[in-house]
Write a protein that holds these residues in place. Sequence first.
Motif, short mmCIF file in Angstrom:
data_model
loop_
_atom_site.label_atom_id
_atom_site.label_comp_id
_atom_site.label_asym_id
_atom_site.label_seq_id
_atom_site.Cartn_x
_atom_site.Cartn_y
_atom_site.Cartn_z
N TYR A 34 0.25 10.77 -11.09
CA TYR A 34 0.31 10.24 -9.85
C TYR A 34 0.07 8.68 -9.75
O TYR A 34 -1.74 8.46 -9.99
N ILE A 35 1.12 7.84 -9.09
CA ILE A 35 0.01 6.66 -8.55
C ILE A 35 0.91 6.82 -7.48
O ILE A 35 1.67 6.74 -6.43
N TRP A 36 -0.38 6.85 -6.38
CA TRP A 36 -0.69 6.67 -5.32
C TRP A 36 -0.65 5.18 -4.78
O TRP A 36 -1.52 4.49 -4.40
N TRP A 37 0.26 4.99 -3.69
CA TRP A 37 0.54 3.61 -3.00
C TRP A 37 -0.04 3.18 -1.81
O TRP A 37 -0.38 4.43 -0.62
N SER A 38 -0.83 1.90 -1.93
CA SER A 38 -1.51 1.74 -0.67
C SER A 38 -0.65 0.09 -0.02
O SER A 38 -0.52 -0.64 -0.53
N PHE A 39 -0.73 -0.08 1.33
CA PHE A 39 0.24 -0.51 2.25
C PHE A 39 -0.81 -1.13 3.33
O PHE A 39 -1.49 -0.84 3.73
N PRO A 40 -0.27 -2.96 3.61
CA PRO A 40 -1.23 -3.54 4.22
C PRO A 40 -1.16 -2.87 5.89
O PRO A 40 -0.20 -1.79 5.98
N SER A 41 -2.36 -3.11 6.28
CA SER A 41 -2.46 -2.35 7.70
C SER A 41 -1.39 -2.83 8.69
O SER A 41 -1.63 -2.53 9.08
N ASN A 42 -0.72 -4.35 8.29
CA ASN A 42 0.11 -4.48 9.41
C ASN A 42 1.33 -4.00 9.41
O ASN A 42 2.82 -3.50 9.70
N VAL A 43 1.43 -2.80 7.73
CA VAL A 43 2.95 -2.14 7.57
C VAL A 43 2.82 -1.10 8.24
O VAL A 43 1.63 0.12 8.09
N THR A 44 3.22 -0.46 9.83
CA THR A 44 2.78 0.60 10.70
C THR A 44 4.05 1.31 10.56
O THR A 44 3.99 2.47 10.77
N ALA A 45 5.25 1.12 10.07
CA ALA A 45 6.85 1.55 10.22
C ALA A 45 7.19 1.22 9.02
O ALA A 45 7.94 0.28 9.11
N ILE A 46 8.27 1.91 7.99
CA ILE A 46 9.01 1.27 6.81
C ILE A 46 10.75 1.80 6.93
O ILE A 46 10.38 2.92 7.13
N THR A 47 11.27 0.28 6.98
CA THR A 47 12.43 1.63 7.65
C THR A 47 13.29 0.51 6.13
O THR A 47 14.96 1.16 6.38
N ASP A 48 12.70 -0.32 5.30
CA ASP A 48 13.44 -0.91 4.04
C ASP A 48 12.55 -0.72 2.93
O ASP A 48 11.29 -1.47 3.18
N VAL A 217 8.32 -3.63 0.26
CA VAL A 217 8.65 -3.01 2.28
C VAL A 217 8.99 -4.59 2.61
O VAL A 217 8.52 -5.37 2.35
N ASN A 218 10.14 -4.34 3.91
CA ASN A 218 10.95 -5.43 4.45
C ASN A 218 10.28 -5.63 5.66
O ASN A 218 10.91 -4.36 5.98
N VAL A 222 10.11 -10.20 6.62
CA VAL A 222 8.86 -10.18 5.43
C VAL A 222 8.86 -9.36 4.16
O VAL A 222 8.37 -8.53 4.27
N ALA A 223 8.65 -9.91 2.94
CA ALA A 223 8.40 -9.28 1.69
C ALA A 223 6.88 -8.74 1.68
O ALA A 223 6.65 -9.78 0.93
N THR A 224 6.56 -7.81 1.63
CA THR A 224 5.70 -7.36 1.21
C THR A 224 5.12 -6.23 0.79
O THR A 224 6.19 -5.12 0.75
N SER A 225 4.55 -6.69 -0.20
CA SER A 225 4.14 -5.75 -1.20
C SER A 225 2.95 -4.56 -0.87
O SER A 225 2.03 -5.16 -0.48
N ALA A 226 3.37 -3.42 -1.90
CA ALA A 226 2.18 -2.44 -1.75
C ALA A 226 1.44 -2.89 -2.92
O ALA A 226 1.51 -3.57 -3.82
N THR A 227 -0.01 -1.93 -3.01
CA THR A 227 -1.11 -1.29 -3.86
C THR A 227 -1.22 -0.84 -4.60
O THR A 227 -1.18 0.03 -3.68
#
Length: 615
Positions: A34-48, A217-218, A222-227
């Motif tokens: 399993y790989i759990w992904w983490s998103f930056p704090s400015n990503v509050t909802a993902i539609t893309d 995520v878009n 702006v393309a933003t990568s998870a970690t």
Amino acid sequence: MINHVVKKVGAIFAFLLCCSQGAFAATGTTPGNYIWWSFPSNVTAITDITYSVKVNQDPGPLANVFWSNQFDLAATTAAPTKLTGYMGMQSNGGSKRTFLISIWGPNVYKLGDAGSYCLNGTEGSPFVSCRTQAIYWQAGHTYQFHLVNEGDQWFGLTITDTTTNTSYKVGSIQTGRDAIDPKGNTVSWTEFFEWNSPLSTCTDQPYTKATFGMPIVNVNGVATSATVGSTSNGNSCSPDTTTNVDKVAGNVLVQNAIHNSIRGPILDAQGHCLINNNGTPALGTCSTFDSQQGWVLGSNGAIQNNHLCLTNTAGVPVASCTGDATQLWGFQNGQIVQKGTNLCLTAASPLVNVQNCSTLTTQQWSMPEIQSLNSTSWSCLNATPTSYANFLIKGMTLCPLDTMSSPSGNYHLNVLQNGNLTLTDSSNTSLWTTATSAKTPIRGFIQNDGNFGVADSADHALWSTAKTGYTGASVFLIQDDGNLVNYDLAVKFSSGFSDPTAGTSRTGGHVFQRGSKLISGQSVTSGNGKFALTMQASGNLVVTRLSDGFVAFQTKTLGAGNYAVLQNDGNFVVYSATNVPQWNSKTAGATSALLLLQDDGNLVLYSFTPKWSRF
């Protein structure tokens, strides 16, 4: 929670796509990760969002493996519960390979491009699954999974093969939700869905390697990568040495069923395939998608088909796996040899039998691809027990009764006669072990992939440091703190000479560590005894081939009393008797360094970076 969701998804998938055998009363043991992904704090909802998966090593068309990306759709005021979904790609045990997206809760869908289809079902709650078998995914190709809110709460999935630059719309699902929750269960995983069978074991599953890209995520264009938030193994295999998860070049590289072969055919010298004909092995026409022809050579030495083992008893049946010695085989020099004997599987078309090993072509076989050790290490046959310094490099081999010691002499790595590799302290207390005592005999060596590995006499892998990303050579060290460390080596200086005909030795080349000196008149030889590094009385430092005196390298320095030293700063320097530098390797700054006179006559200075350690 994650494990529960993953198991539920796997159960539905197995029921709908692969097995058609009904539910099992118990589950088996299989690898997984399993790989759990983490998103930056400015990503509050993902539609893309775009995931990517590349299968580096195909486990075989008869494998049952699922590479998946899971997500949660966030609750809304009108719909106060979140929904779980996943999208990914599978190898389906001989059926057509599949791309799919499934979401629990909805029941309305739209088909995608030609060849797509969607299903409604219920398990716990209703779900929709849209799929295609119109694309036969290929190992080495990267596939992007682009999931986007298309409007009115419809989420659609498009697959893009970035290798061929072609795209395919799988379908759309009406979710009643607006966005993916970045704080939900956003996880990628590998599942061997034969866990549904109580007969499954970690040693009968095929080896596979895959790369999961960081989700993108878009956000407002702006393309933003998870970690990577965290990773874990499936924990079904104990001890769990069958899975490795490693971050490499911005991606996550996952290996499962390490040291097993892939699942595929066993062929005799005439090109006939070994077929499990209701428990009787027979030779016949090969068929890529016939499950009776899909074999796995497990790390335990068992040759398995459909959870049954090839057995050296009357008729050489394919029988229930027991771990008995009659079910343990090795593959060496094209022969399938029962371990601990001189008996080889022999083609006697249309059947097979076991006979004394010989040069007969009827004893020549090709096996499913095994994660290759590609070892160039020396055989341990009739080897004299040897005491080593604290390092092991490629070409050196630890054989039974050999010992490698830390510089202080307080720690010792021992190859025991019972097939175990153990670390002990000065009081002979065992601190660490490879737990390979059931496998005899063994040897330890640096594999071509850079890992330190342990193998049996048939060169079958038993244990390794199982890391990726080595850039070239590597060194395995036992340190004064009791740690065992496998380091990646980078070339900082090379004399540029290599004699490929020189061969290798079990004890490897001569190694200078920091502080090592070579004074006037001193000489050291390569491990194979074919080259010498000498500080001549004239002050010239030379590498010569001893058979003919050929000078492979020289510093062209003159002066009585000259000496050479590998300094603590990583620079290898020739000094005059009055300590004036005469020549240097220009490697200052390589503070973790060693200088090696290799068996091919090359004089090389390496820096090293840790890749694996005991603690």
